[in-house]
Design an enzyme around this catalytic site. Sequence first.
Site, PDB file in Angstrom:
ATOM      1  N   ASP A   8      -5.226  27.894 -13.859  1.00  0.00           N
ATOM      2  CA  ASP A   8      -4.683  28.223 -15.178  1.00  0.00           C
ATOM      3  C   ASP A   8      -4.764  26.986 -16.058  1.00  0.00           C
ATOM      4  OD1 ASP A   8      -4.128  30.620 -14.029  1.00  0.00           O
ATOM      5  OD2 ASP A   8      -1.953  30.525 -14.286  1.00  0.00           O
ATOM      6  N   ASP A 129      -0.923  43.196 -17.286  1.00  0.00           N
ATOM      7  CA  ASP A 129       0.214  42.344 -16.957  1.00  0.00           C
ATOM      8  C   ASP A 129       1.481  43.094 -17.328  1.00  0.00           C
ATOM      9  OD1 ASP A 129      -1.805  40.455 -16.485  1.00  0.00           O
ATOM     10  OD2 ASP A 129      -1.689  39.741 -18.550  1.00  0.00           O
TER      11      ASP A 129
END
Length: 238
Positions: A8, A129
Amino acid sequence: MILYPAIDLKDGQAVRLLRGEMEQATVFNDDPAAQALAFAKAGARWLHLVDLNGAFAGEPVNAAPVERILESVEIPTQLGGGIRDMGTIERWLEKGLSRVILGTVAVEKPELVREAAKAFPGQVAVGLDARNGRVATKGWAEETEHQVTDLARSFEDAGIAAIVYTDIDRDGAMGGPNIPATEALARAVSIPVIASGGVSSLADLERLKATGVISGAISGRALYDGALDLREALDLLG
């Protein structure tokens, strides 16, 4: 089942967030390309990248480190975050990405997902998500009324390569993935489903694999913290 080590990216560094909160970022490596190479040398078959700044900005922000990663490794790589138009999709695939992950636009511009999947077969995934079963967008900052399963089913005939399902409340918390919800989603659609959020042990991977319907798992913090050994995990999954 494929294990996707996660990198990330925030401000050019490899970080992990806690439950998607940008202010809860822990820096694990100042050199994301070196981290990618380490994962590749350990035997990883895929990499999962997220442009965290891009997810909030709505456009690529960490392009430079992503490009360095693509130059450093030969294994296929997927990227999500800030990819919200056809031009950006085309540019990333031309630069060597194997797959782009479309999240926010899956809610706001589903026709773009369909167009991209048709133009680039096998190279477009959808990122769903969720908090409490509802899809969140724009870097998880906005919760929608869309139910995960309903949105996933709407793309059944679109030709997308995979669905990356993240339980936001599990992400970075090292508490294990939401296996029941992930399995239910995988059984509800014919699209391959990749589990994300909370995958932190060999036991987690064993349970995900045992469902027989989950095609992959993404893990980040556990690999950096040492709670999950990448080589052992890869051996387990075969």
